[in-house]
Motif scaffolding. Sequence first.
Motif, mmCIF file in Angstrom:
data_model
loop_
_atom_site.group_PDB
_atom_site.id
_atom_site.type_symbol
_atom_site.label_atom_id
_atom_site.label_comp_id
_atom_site.label_asym_id
_atom_site.label_seq_id
_atom_site.Cartn_x
_atom_site.Cartn_y
_atom_site.Cartn_z
ATOM 1 N N ILE A 241 -59.369 28.110 -3.850
ATOM 2 C CA ILE A 241 -59.492 27.091 -4.893
ATOM 3 C C ILE A 241 -59.331 25.699 -4.288
ATOM 4 C CG2 ILE A 241 -58.491 26.196 -7.034
ATOM 5 C CD1 ILE A 241 -60.001 28.809 -7.381
ATOM 6 N N ALA A 242 -58.373 25.551 -3.385
ATOM 7 C CA ALA A 242 -58.151 24.253 -2.735
ATOM 8 C C ALA A 242 -59.389 23.825 -1.957
ATOM 9 C CB ALA A 242 -56.946 24.340 -1.801
ATOM 10 N N ARG A 243 -60.007 24.782 -1.267
ATOM 11 C CA ARG A 243 -61.189 24.472 -0.453
ATOM 12 C C ARG A 243 -62.316 23.933 -1.332
ATOM 13 N NH1 ARG A 243 -61.965 29.227 1.385
ATOM 14 N NH2 ARG A 243 -60.291 29.062 2.909
ATOM 15 N N GLY A 244 -62.395 24.430 -2.561
ATOM 16 C CA GLY A 244 -63.429 23.957 -3.476
ATOM 17 C C GLY A 244 -63.272 22.498 -3.852
ATOM 18 N N PHE A 245 -62.081 21.955 -3.696
ATOM 19 C CA PHE A 245 -61.832 20.541 -3.980
ATOM 20 C C PHE A 245 -61.755 19.713 -2.706
ATOM 21 C CE2 PHE A 245 -59.916 22.731 -7.664
ATOM 22 C CZ PHE A 245 -60.680 22.141 -8.669
ATOM 23 N N GLY A 246 -62.076 20.345 -1.582
ATOM 24 C CA GLY A 246 -62.019 19.626 -0.315
ATOM 25 C C GLY A 246 -60.612 19.328 0.129
ATOM 26 N N LEU A 247 -59.642 20.180 -0.279
ATOM 27 C CA LEU A 247 -58.238 19.973 0.045
ATOM 28 C C LEU A 247 -57.709 21.124 0.882
ATOM 29 C CD1 LEU A 247 -56.925 18.924 -3.492
ATOM 30 C CD2 LEU A 247 -57.313 17.380 -1.564
ATOM 31 N N SER A 248 -56.707 20.843 1.677
ATOM 32 C CA SER A 248 -55.983 21.920 2.343
ATOM 33 C C SER A 248 -55.069 22.575 1.318
ATOM 34 C CB SER A 248 -55.147 21.370 3.500
ATOM 35 O OG SER A 248 -54.095 20.545 3.002
ATOM 36 N N ALA A 249 -54.646 23.800 1.603
ATOM 37 C CA ALA A 249 -53.738 24.486 0.669
ATOM 38 C C ALA A 249 -52.454 23.687 0.492
ATOM 39 C CB ALA A 249 -53.424 25.887 1.188
ATOM 40 N N ARG A 250 -51.993 23.071 1.569
ATOM 41 C CA ARG A 250 -50.745 22.291 1.496
ATOM 42 C C ARG A 250 -50.896 21.067 0.589
ATOM 43 N NH1 ARG A 250 -47.084 20.581 6.752
ATOM 44 N NH2 ARG A 250 -45.348 19.660 5.581
ATOM 45 N N SER A 251 -52.020 20.352 0.742
ATOM 46 C CA SER A 251 -52.254 19.167 -0.086
ATOM 47 C C SER A 251 -52.430 19.562 -1.550
ATOM 48 C CB SER A 251 -53.487 18.413 0.398
ATOM 49 O OG SER A 251 -53.286 17.894 1.689
ATOM 50 N N PHE A 252 -53.137 20.665 -1.763
ATOM 51 C CA PHE A 252 -53.349 21.157 -3.128
ATOM 52 C C PHE A 252 -52.018 21.524 -3.775
ATOM 53 C CE2 PHE A 252 -54.833 24.826 -5.886
ATOM 54 C CZ PHE A 252 -55.390 24.024 -6.868
ATOM 55 N N HIS A 253 -51.180 22.233 -3.008
ATOM 56 C CA HIS A 253 -49.852 22.619 -3.514
ATOM 57 C C HIS A 253 -49.026 21.374 -3.872
ATOM 58 C CE1 HIS A 253 -46.045 24.815 -3.807
ATOM 59 N NE2 HIS A 253 -45.520 23.865 -3.060
ATOM 60 N N ARG A 254 -49.075 20.358 -3.005
ATOM 61 C CA ARG A 254 -48.305 19.137 -3.254
ATOM 62 C C ARG A 254 -48.786 18.433 -4.518
ATOM 63 N NH1 ARG A 254 -49.718 14.278 -2.367
ATOM 64 N NH2 ARG A 254 -51.376 14.836 -0.902
ATOM 65 N N ARG A 255 -50.094 18.334 -4.705
ATOM 66 C CA ARG A 255 -50.613 17.640 -5.878
ATOM 67 C C ARG A 255 -50.316 18.412 -7.160
ATOM 68 N NH1 ARG A 255 -56.499 15.187 -4.889
ATOM 69 N NH2 ARG A 255 -56.096 14.592 -7.075
ATOM 70 N N LEU A 256 -50.324 19.725 -7.095
ATOM 71 C CA LEU A 256 -49.923 20.509 -8.267
ATOM 72 C C LEU A 256 -48.447 20.273 -8.578
ATOM 73 C CD1 LEU A 256 -51.665 23.974 -7.730
ATOM 74 C CD2 LEU A 256 -52.337 22.154 -9.309
ATOM 75 N N ALA A 257 -47.605 20.248 -7.548
ATOM 76 C CA ALA A 257 -46.170 20.024 -7.743
ATOM 77 C C ALA A 257 -45.912 18.665 -8.359
ATOM 78 C CB ALA A 257 -45.432 20.154 -6.418
ATOM 79 N N GLU A 258 -46.713 17.669 -8.003
ATOM 80 C CA GLU A 258 -46.558 16.332 -8.582
ATOM 81 C C GLU A 258 -46.852 16.340 -10.071
ATOM 82 O OE1 GLU A 258 -49.190 13.995 -6.231
ATOM 83 O OE2 GLU A 258 -47.766 13.761 -4.564
ATOM 84 N N SER A 259 -47.617 17.324 -10.520
ATOM 85 C CA SER A 259 -47.907 17.478 -11.946
ATOM 86 C C SER A 259 -46.973 18.490 -12.596
ATOM 87 C CB SER A 259 -49.367 17.930 -12.138
ATOM 88 O OG SER A 259 -50.265 16.957 -11.677
ATOM 89 N N GLY A 260 -45.918 18.886 -11.861
ATOM 90 C CA GLY A 260 -44.956 19.839 -12.412
ATOM 91 C C GLY A 260 -45.493 21.253 -12.494
#
Length: 323
Positions: A241-260
């Motif tokens: 799913i992260a790859r589909g947004f052009g993100l690494s899994a780590r960056s995707f996880h961080r951005r989700l965490a920022e949204s709680g």
Amino acid sequence: MVAAAGAEIDAHALLTSVGLDPDGAWDPKVMLPAADYYDLLERIAVQIDVTDLPLRTGASMQLDEYGALGLAFKAATTLGRSYARVERYARLWTSVVEYELRPDPRGTLFILHRSGERRLGLRLSNEATLASAVSLARQVSPKPVTPLEVLVGHAAPPTTCAHQEWFGCPVRFDADLDAVLFSPETLAQPNILGDEGISRYLISHLDAELSEIESEATLVTQAKDAIAQALSEGVPKMDDIARGFGLSARSFHRRLAESGMSYQTLTEDTRRELAEGLLRDNNHSLAEIAFLTGFSEQSSFTRAFKRWIGTTPASYRRDRMRR
């Protein structure tokens, strides 16, 4: 919650376990994934009696801890307008709760909407939220604030004496809603620090903050869509799913965490919402819905749905048909 639990628990260890710095500065914008928060509350429940913990937590909440939203709550000219600001701007401090003001024959319901399995952590959190809603009102009102009734959407704890005493009104458990009912007179009374000019300034600030958050929330919405589309082939991996947004899994996880949000919670919410939507459509059998929501067997889907909603898919569909 941790502070209200007192010295009987290891506050430092609990906060550290969910990634919070016990000695760090207070920041109301820092969010935890809901599942992590509920786990924390359930670990507290193993150590102490938590029957009145939500009430002690709610009573301890201060408007100054809510930043600009707390100031806007104070500056609203009436208590009803204070709650209207919570209804509109709650997204500034939570991504898992929504609030609604709904007319009632006796007055107005201030309703808490929080989806998810009614596990102990969620139940404690809901009770604390209802208690804090009343506590904040008592901080801004020149007169004592006593609701007409408090509704709680889960079973009562072994004793409810503390709840009845703290709210000062009937508290009805096993209700259809999580809500506080206020009389028209209570919501119409002016706030101590109500100021129209200050309110306008704060509202413009809150609108700007809300716009920023809503743009970030787009990632969550898009991720849910991507997960829903992939579920017929099984639950997708976060990396995909992260790859589909052009993100690494780590960056995707961080951005989700920022949204709680965590990826696990996002996936569970997506499957639940998709299942509920499909069950409203009689064109799909239960076996088809199980497949479309990523389950290899209908029995697994039934167990998961009952965990999410508290009833079986078949019962849920029948209940919807009767409405």
